[in-house]
Design an enzyme around this catalytic site. Sequence first.
Site, PDB file in Angstrom:
ATOM      1  N   GLY A   1       1.240  -1.131  -0.311  1.00 45.24           N
ATOM      2  CA  GLY A   1       0.100  -0.144   0.229  1.00 45.24           C
ATOM      3  C   GLY A   1       1.316   1.169   0.262  1.00 45.24           C
ATOM      4  O   GLY A   1       1.934   0.907   0.666  1.00 45.24           O
ATOM      5  N   ASP A   2       0.530   2.290  -0.408  1.00 45.43           N
ATOM      6  CA  ASP A   2       1.027   2.986  -0.811  1.00 45.43           C
ATOM      7  C   ASP A   2       2.326   3.962   0.548  1.00 45.43           C
ATOM      8  O   ASP A   2       3.341   3.668   0.298  1.00 45.43           O
ATOM      9  CB  ASP A   2       0.835   4.423  -1.774  1.00 45.43           C
ATOM     10  CG  ASP A   2      -0.292   5.654  -0.552  1.00 45.43           C
ATOM     11  OD1 ASP A   2      -1.173   4.743   0.171  1.00 45.43           O
ATOM     12  OD2 ASP A   2      -0.379   6.142  -0.518  1.00 45.43           O
TER      13      ASP A   2
ATOM     14  N   TYR B   1      -3.357  10.384  -6.404  1.00 48.89           N
ATOM     15  CA  TYR B   1      -4.228  11.030  -6.661  1.00 48.89           C
ATOM     16  C   TYR B   1      -4.591   9.481  -7.451  1.00 48.89           C
ATOM     17  O   TYR B   1      -3.951   8.696  -8.253  1.00 48.89           O
ATOM     18  CB  TYR B   1      -3.969  12.412  -7.710  1.00 48.89           C
ATOM     19  CG  TYR B   1      -5.803  12.115  -8.081  1.00 48.89           C
ATOM     20  CD1 TYR B   1      -6.931  13.013  -7.378  1.00 48.89           C
ATOM     21  CD2 TYR B   1      -5.934  12.526  -9.751  1.00 48.89           C
ATOM     22  CE1 TYR B   1      -8.450  13.042  -8.419  1.00 48.89           C
ATOM     23  CE2 TYR B   1      -7.110  12.611 -10.604  1.00 48.89           C
ATOM     24  CZ  TYR B   1      -8.273  13.456  -9.509  1.00 48.89           C
ATOM     25  OH  TYR B   1      -9.905  13.039 -10.384  1.00 48.89           O
TER      26      TYR B   1
ATOM     27  N   TYR C   1      -9.284  -3.993  -8.250  1.00 50.05           N
ATOM     28  CA  TYR C   1      -9.072  -3.441  -6.392  1.00 50.05           C
ATOM     29  C   TYR C   1     -10.473  -4.056  -6.384  1.00 50.05           C
ATOM     30  O   TYR C   1     -11.691  -4.391  -6.579  1.00 50.05           O
ATOM     31  CB  TYR C   1      -9.714  -2.175  -5.938  1.00 50.05           C
ATOM     32  CG  TYR C   1      -7.899  -1.222  -5.933  1.00 50.05           C
ATOM     33  CD1 TYR C   1      -6.445  -1.491  -5.051  1.00 50.05           C
ATOM     34  CD2 TYR C   1      -7.390  -0.417  -7.794  1.00 50.05           C
ATOM     35  CE1 TYR C   1      -5.390  -0.838  -5.636  1.00 50.05           C
ATOM     36  CE2 TYR C   1      -6.179  -0.312  -7.687  1.00 50.05           C
ATOM     37  CZ  TYR C   1      -5.658  -0.442  -7.197  1.00 50.05           C
ATOM     38  OH  TYR C   1      -4.211   0.174  -7.087  1.00 50.05           O
TER      39      TYR C   1
ATOM     40  N   ASN D   1       4.474   1.559   1.883  1.00 50.75           N
ATOM     41  CA  ASN D   1       5.708   1.061   1.107  1.00 50.75           C
ATOM     42  C   ASN D   1       6.471   2.102   1.491  1.00 50.75           C
ATOM     43  O   ASN D   1       7.254   1.929   1.862  1.00 50.75           O
ATOM     44  CB  ASN D   1       5.544   1.094  -0.388  1.00 50.75           C
ATOM     45  CG  ASN D   1       4.395  -0.206  -1.209  1.00 50.75           C
ATOM     46  OD1 ASN D   1       4.164  -0.902  -0.453  1.00 50.75           O
ATOM     47  ND2 ASN D   1       4.098  -0.054  -2.151  1.00 50.75           N
TER      48      ASN D   1
ATOM     49  N   GLY E   1       8.764  12.671 -13.779  1.00 46.08           N
ATOM     50  CA  GLY E   1       8.567  11.387 -14.711  1.00 46.08           C
ATOM     51  C   GLY E   1      10.607  11.057 -14.486  1.00 46.08           C
ATOM     52  O   GLY E   1      10.847  11.767 -14.125  1.00 46.08           O
TER      53      GLY E   1
ATOM     54  N   GLY F   1       6.779   5.613  -7.112  1.00 41.79           N
ATOM     55  CA  GLY F   1       7.000   6.829  -6.185  1.00 41.79           C
ATOM     56  C   GLY F   1       6.846   7.074  -4.392  1.00 41.79           C
ATOM     57  O   GLY F   1       7.376   7.407  -3.979  1.00 41.79           O
ATOM     58  N   ASP F   2       6.616   5.994  -4.335  1.00 43.62           N
ATOM     59  CA  ASP F   2       6.288   5.094  -3.130  1.00 43.62           C
ATOM     60  C   ASP F   2       8.509   5.304  -2.104  1.00 43.62           C
ATOM     61  O   ASP F   2       7.939   5.613  -0.959  1.00 43.62           O
ATOM     62  CB  ASP F   2       5.759   4.401  -2.863  1.00 43.62           C
ATOM     63  CG  ASP F   2       4.399   4.306  -2.643  1.00 43.62           C
ATOM     64  OD1 ASP F   2       3.599   5.428  -3.073  1.00 43.62           O
ATOM     65  OD2 ASP F   2       3.818   2.996  -3.252  1.00 43.62           O
TER      66      ASP F   2
END
Length: 318
Positions: free
Chosen positions: A29-30, A169, A102, A33, A230, A260-261
Amino acid sequence: MKKRMVMMGECMVEMYQLVENVYHQSFAGDVFNTAVYLKRSCEQPVDVQFFTAVGTDLISDKLVRAVEREKLDTQLMLRAKGARPGLYMINTDAYGERSFVYWRETSAARQVMQCFASQSSVEQLLGADMFYFSGISLAILSDADRRALFDLIHQLKAHGSQVVFDPNYRPALWSSQDACRAAFTEAYQLADIAMPGLDDHKVLFEHSTVAEVQAFLQQLDVAEIIVKDGKNGVVGTYLDEGFAAPAHQVKKVVDTTAAGDSFNGGYLAARLAGVAPEDAVKYAARLAAFVVEHTGAIVNKEHFQRFWSRHRPSTFIS
């Protein structure tokens, strides 16, 4: 004195495809992580507390043990009676791009603020050096629970906690863009460190450039701004001083799930080690590049240790 970090969010059952119709089960999970990569990257003892709600079933017990194996503090993993963790499946294509399915509508993590109100107290969180949350942390909550979270963060901030926000987001989790935009703006107003992606701001705030994102956040009095763009790298601002860093080259993209995490966790760990923001970004970018060369959100500890022994944050101090 040992630092204490509180990381508030969701951890789900992760199923990622090994070969056709064969999946490996893990947890991710973000925010989880980010917590894992922050803890693994820290060079000094740091208490990293994972703040969430889980169920009372066997898979929730397994999830708690997985969190403990990462040496994260589980005192703030609250139990929601009769609930279960959310679940998602990842399929990745030949270029490392992933697609998700999900099952999270009844995730126990959605009840975290209700569990906190009945099982805990603000005093348990007071004195935390850092409170970290994300756009997903906000999105899974009801309007009333989101209000309760903002009220809690106000209290923590008043007692000296540094607040970190990553918008992250996910359109499917919000009733409307307006609702999301209002929640993110309020979160930014509380944040000392903001770690947005330009793509999210293009959609939500119609910011077409990194400079527009920076100007928007500076108007909201965010002191430390890290804008991820990016392949174009990262542009940052710290106390109105700007800097830029290129993305680290990736040998072969396997799975971009936690790019990203891991970047966020690496950046915060480097900052805790005394690395300046510009150099902390360099460690974070290298870590993210390493992570996307592996399958799944969490790289196994042996592989990570080999990476960390060569590139730990203190080696990036100018």
